[in-house]
Structure formats: C-alpha cells, structure tokens
Design a protein around this motif. Sequence first.
Motif, PDB file in Angstrom:
ATOM      1  N   UNK A  69       0.840  -1.205   0.000  1.00  0.00           N
ATOM      2  CA  UNK A  69       0.000   0.000   0.000  1.00  0.00           C
ATOM      3  C   UNK A  69       0.873   1.252   0.000  1.00  0.00           C
ATOM      4  N   UNK A  70       1.960   1.208   0.727  1.00  0.00           N
ATOM      5  CA  UNK A  70       2.861   2.354   0.789  1.00  0.00           C
ATOM      6  C   UNK A  70       3.379   2.724  -0.595  1.00  0.00           C
ATOM      7  N   UNK A  71       3.685   1.735  -1.416  1.00  0.00           N
ATOM      8  CA  UNK A  71       4.192   2.025  -2.760  1.00  0.00           C
ATOM      9  C   UNK A  71       3.170   2.776  -3.599  1.00  0.00           C
ATOM     10  N   UNK A  72       1.892   2.470  -3.413  1.00  0.00           N
ATOM     11  CA  UNK A  72       0.827   3.191  -4.113  1.00  0.00           C
ATOM     12  C   UNK A  72       0.822   4.650  -3.670  1.00  0.00           C
ATOM     13  N   UNK A  73       0.926   4.866  -2.363  1.00  0.00           N
ATOM     14  CA  UNK A  73       0.897   6.227  -1.827  1.00  0.00           C
ATOM     15  C   UNK A  73       2.121   7.024  -2.262  1.00  0.00           C
ATOM     16  N   UNK A  74       3.286   6.393  -2.282  1.00  0.00           N
ATOM     17  CA  UNK A  74       4.507   7.085  -2.707  1.00  0.00           C
ATOM     18  C   UNK A  74       4.399   7.492  -4.174  1.00  0.00           C
ATOM     19  N   UNK A  75       3.861   6.607  -4.972  1.00  0.00           N
ATOM     20  CA  UNK A  75       3.678   6.920  -6.396  1.00  0.00           C
ATOM     21  C   UNK A  75       2.732   8.114  -6.559  1.00  0.00           C
ATOM     22  N   UNK A  76       1.681   8.144  -5.753  1.00  0.00           N
ATOM     23  CA  UNK A  76       0.742   9.269  -5.790  1.00  0.00           C
ATOM     24  C   UNK A  76       1.406  10.542  -5.275  1.00  0.00           C
ATOM     25  N   UNK A  77       2.159  10.447  -4.189  1.00  0.00           N
ATOM     26  CA  UNK A  77       2.829  11.616  -3.624  1.00  0.00           C
ATOM     27  C   UNK A  77       3.877  12.163  -4.587  1.00  0.00           C
ATOM     28  N   UNK A  78       4.566  11.293  -5.292  1.00  0.00           N
ATOM     29  CA  UNK A  78       5.558  11.758  -6.259  1.00  0.00           C
ATOM     30  C   UNK A  78       4.904  12.528  -7.394  1.00  0.00           C
ATOM     31  N   UNK A  79       3.692  12.126  -7.764  1.00  0.00           N
ATOM     32  CA  UNK A  79       2.947  12.897  -8.758  1.00  0.00           C
ATOM     33  C   UNK A  79       2.637  14.293  -8.223  1.00  0.00           C
ATOM     34  N   UNK A  80       2.260  14.377  -6.950  1.00  0.00           N
ATOM     35  CA  UNK A  80       1.971  15.691  -6.359  1.00  0.00           C
ATOM     36  C   UNK A  80       3.216  16.561  -6.367  1.00  0.00           C
ATOM     37  N   UNK A  81       4.357  15.982  -6.029  1.00  0.00           N
ATOM     38  CA  UNK A  81       5.614  16.737  -6.019  1.00  0.00           C
ATOM     39  C   UNK A  81       5.963  17.218  -7.425  1.00  0.00           C
ATOM     40  N   UNK A  82       5.703  16.378  -8.409  1.00  0.00           N
ATOM     41  CA  UNK A  82       5.995  16.763  -9.796  1.00  0.00           C
ATOM     42  C   UNK A  82       5.032  17.816 -10.323  1.00  0.00           C
ATOM     43  N   UNK A  83       3.845  17.889  -9.727  1.00  0.00           N
ATOM     44  CA  UNK A  83       2.786  18.770 -10.238  1.00  0.00           C
ATOM     45  C   UNK A  83       2.759  20.120  -9.537  1.00  0.00           C
ATOM     46  N   UNK A  84       2.968  20.123  -8.216  1.00  0.00           N
ATOM     47  CA  UNK A  84       2.797  21.336  -7.418  1.00  0.00           C
ATOM     48  C   UNK A  84       4.126  21.795  -6.821  1.00  0.00           C
TER      49      UNK A  84
END
Length: 656
Positions: free
Chosen positions: A181-196
């Motif tokens: 589950x953590x890997x899913x969240x990290x992938x999502x968080x990395x998208x946020x970092x790349x976007x904002x």
Amino acid sequence: MKYAILLLLLIGKITYAQNLQDYKINPIQFNKVKLADKFWLPRIETNKNVTIPTSFARCENTGRIKNFEMAAAKKGKFCTTYVFDDTDIYKTIEGASYSLAVYPDAKLDNYIDSLIVVIANAQEPDGYLYTARTINPENPPSWSGKERWINEANMSHELYNAGHLIEAAVAHYQSTGKKNFLNIAIKNANLLVATFGENKRSVAPGHEIVEMALVRLYRITANESYLKLAKFFIDQRGKKKYDIQDNNPWKNGKYWQDNETVIEQNEAVGHAVRAMYLYSGMADVAALTGDPGYIKAIDKIWDNMCSKKMYVQGGIGAVPDGERFGNDYELPNATAYNETCAAVGNVYWNQRMFLLHGDSKYIDVLEKILYNALLSGVGLDGKSFFYTNAMQIIDGVSHKDAEATRSGWFECSCCPTNISRFLPSLPGYIYAQMNDQIYINLFVASITELEINKEKIKITQNNNYPWDGNLNIAVDPERTLKFSLNLRLPGWVRNEAIPSDLYKYEESGKTGFKVMVNGINVNYHVKKGYVVINRQWKKGDAVKFVLPMQLKKIIAKKNLVENQGKISLQRGPIIFCGESVDNVAAISSIRIPSTAQFTGDFHSEILNGVIKLKAPVISLKANGAENRVQLTVIPYYAWANRGKGEMSVWFPEMTK
C-alpha cells in the motif's frame, strides 16, 4: 534527535535536514501500550469486532469499492454521491491496520491485501488515483472539474483523497511492515511533487489533510520533497482574491481558511474539519522547521477557539450551513452542528499543541473532547453513528440539522469511518516522553515500557477512571534511576472548566487532590498543569494519585446569552445530559433548584455501565404550575442509545 533526522543523515541528504528539529515531546506509540481498561478497551474491541467490519461491508454494498473496480476497467459510471467517497475505504483500512498491530488477524490481513490490489489497479500510470475521474475522464462528476486539479481549490477533493490515501498507507506499513500500500501512496505523492510547487502549479487545497499526510510520509521515507510540498500547500492560503468585506464565508474565503495567509490568521474560521486538519498540519511543519509564524498563528487560533467557539462538551463547528465555525460566541443549542469528524480533528490538533508546548491545557481540552464530543459520535453497538452531535432535542424532534437518532450509515459517511480509524490509535495518547521526563496524560488502565538513558522503565496504570478518581501507578525501572514523572492535574480538579473564561464552575475555590509514593506524602511541584515528581525511582515504587470526583455545576460566560441562568453538570471529565427515557417529566420543563443535591450511583446494567446522577427538581408546566419530580442525568456520550426522546445538556437553575 528524531528518527527522521537520523535517517536523513545516514543516507546523506543533509542540506535541508540540517535546519530541522521536531516535536520536543514524543508520544509513546499506540502499539507499545497494552490496555487493561474497563472503559476504553471494550470500545476498542467493539471497533475491531463491529465497526471496522461494518465499515468494510458498507463500502462494498454502497458501491465505494465498485468505483475502484470500474476505475481499473475504465468503464462504467461513478456510482456513489461524493467524489471523496474513496476515502471511506482508506480510513477503514487505516483503522484496520492499527487494529492488526495489536490484534493479529490473518483473515483481516488478507482482506486488506485484496483491497490494496483493487486500489492499485485503479491507479493511473503516473500515480493519479481518483476514481471519480478515472472511470470516465470525459464526463466526471461536476465537483471534479473537467480536468485534473482545476477545481481543487473548491470542491474536487483530489488532494483530500490523496491525503487519506497516504495516511492509510503509512499506517498500514507501520503496522504490518508491508510496502504494497505504501508504494501506491509514494507513487501518488511523487505525482503531487511533480505537479505542485515553486514554478509549478499552485493551489490552496480545498479540503485540507494532504499537509498532515505528506509530513507523515516524510517521517518514514526521509524524502524532504514531501515536507517541502506540505509547507508549500499551507503557504498558498490567502493568495486568492476574495471580497473580504462580504459576509458570505464562501465569497470571503473563510470557509476554506483561505481569507488570509496562515501567519495572519488569528481565529478559528470556516469548515471545522478542514480547519482542524490545517492547524494540525501547521503544527507538524512548525515542529520540523521551527517556523515561528506558524506557531504564533496556531496559538492565537487555539485561544480563539477555546475562549469563544467551543461547546461545553468540547464540540466545535456550530453552524450547519457549511459545517463551520460561526462568529465569536455563536454557540446555539437547538441548531448545534458539532460534526464528529471535527471532534476527531480537534483531538489531533490538541495532541500536537501539547507536543509543541508541553502544557496540560491542551490535554485538558483533548480529554473533554474524547469523553464527550467525540465518543457521542458512535453508538454503544459500534454500528450506529451521529454525524452531528446535538446539545438539545425538544419534544423528541430535532432541528433539521440536528440528529435525534443514530444512523447506521450516511450518504456522506466520513464520520463513521473517521471513528473507525481513530479509536484503535487511542492508546497513543496516554503517555509521552521528553528526555528524562515521563508524562501521563490520560488515566487509562494500561502498561507501557520506555527507556531513559537506555534504561528500561515499565509504567502500569490501574484505575476505574472516569468513574473513580483513585489512580494507582506502578513505576518499575530496571534499576534505580532518577527521572521526573509528570502527572496531569486535570483542569476540572484545578477548578477550571475550560482553559478560558468561556465556561466556569458555579462554585469557585481550589479542589484538593492527593499524591503519595509508597503510601507516603511526596515532594512535588506543579508546572504547566502537571504534578511533577522528580526523584530516584526504584523497582516496585507505587504512586497513589487521588482526584476528587464531586459534581460540578458549569455556568457560561454572559456572551452566551442562550445559556444565561442555566447550568450544565460535570463529574470528572464527563459532561451529563438529561434524556426522556430516564425521566417522567419533559426534559424541557425541568428547573434545577440551586439547593438541589445530586447523588450518583454506578449502574452496570445500562448503557454498558454508567454513573447516573439524580436530584429532586421542579417540573414547570405550561400553566405555571410546579411539580416536584426527580431528574436523572446520564453521561452525554451515551444518549440516544435507547430510543428517541428529549435531551438537554443545559438546565435552567432556580435560585428561590
């Protein structure tokens, strides 16, 4: 130094971390505390056995899980009402993960893993996870906006969903050691970092929680970009142009706490749940960065909430229109909103304020919320809930926004799932430590072990709190060791109804308490609301801490016009209410003589065991006639578990 900083140093990422600190006080983690408590342990077990399974079942039968399955298939139609319905699954997984850490359960573990597969399949290749759009990107629900993020400052809840995803994934990882589950969240968080971020997209999240979540992810990964993004999101508030002269909270930005920059804000405003998550996130970032502007702001906001915007049982968010804070002293009884989620959020915030400042007043408020405003949100059966928590029900009929009966589920079901994730974590609020100082914040029968200078110390609480104030604490260091034991001296013992002048006890004066070690009076001093015992402790030392549990009558500040001439009743941390099922006379007709003497007895046969308080009072009829009757009151948290009827927390007092 804290774990996150050590890890950063070990892996060489020190450029940002060198200036970081952390909360000066550390809570003892929930899974390092074993409960033996007659009050909280059955509730946590009911949460494990009933609330969590019920929440998962309702996520299945309401279509919440189906939304993820359709997102994976990229076909179908979003089949629930709200774009944030994804979070009900995340929150329930979070609660179930905490439960697994204490109560291993292979069947539950496997079920969570199966849900994680469903969630992973719904995640888009770049990490985006938001079923309301992914199912049909060309025609998402109206709140979502036609494109990613364009409606985030308003109602899309894309970052809110991401926040609960991260919170749940971190909890799952910490509880199970698994990274699926953590890997899913990290992938999502990395998208946020790349976007904002700076020179990228900017937004003040419409419903805060991603700020808290990113800090939490930073703590376990040491990826400083998550902490930076959390601060970036917080700092975007107050930059949007609103008509600040307009009294409409949506048009002046207050609904989203977006009317001013966060360091300029000095009062609790807007949607109460959003506010609690924002202020918690600010505390987290302030603890790590030492930002004095954040600390000054949340100190002022906390003072405003406690002195002008909190109900006597700890509820917040008085106004149904927008589930929000009203103006100063706007605390009506008949239409009180008091969302359960706001109570949960307020516990999070007050815990963080304690960790920042080490003052017991924050735990005093936390305890008030915990035993009253929060606990009332879940029925004794573990599967019926309040979304709003009323202060008054007249003629058995609620105001349109105040619930008179509990519900099994809601179309917007944020509160039941928030309860399911909070209760298993409660043991983590009992103890805390700062160097050679041990704090006992909540009086919950339990055992924990900690270390001072690599020396192990076992602390055991044995009591019957909140019904009895005789507290027994065994202190067992492996060898003789000097340290301070800080026992919270509750505000209600110090004759303080709340850490402000909003409410006070009708009778002033100090209330006595006793503290002994091994049966002998011991030297201590009181600091920041704690009885501090600094001594050489040895194995087998026994502390007796006696808190008097007499009934106290609460009166409200004159600014609360509706409550003038009325009293509320408190014994220990418990606020009481009158309910029709226990009384012959209509609750709304009751007048309590100022000379009335209440007696209390414990009744194990009702409401899972409660103290009932009784006194002779007057029932005033419509024609002015007075009848002498008996008033029975029960703990506020337990009302509406035996059917429908009148209820009130405040009663007119007769002085003649």
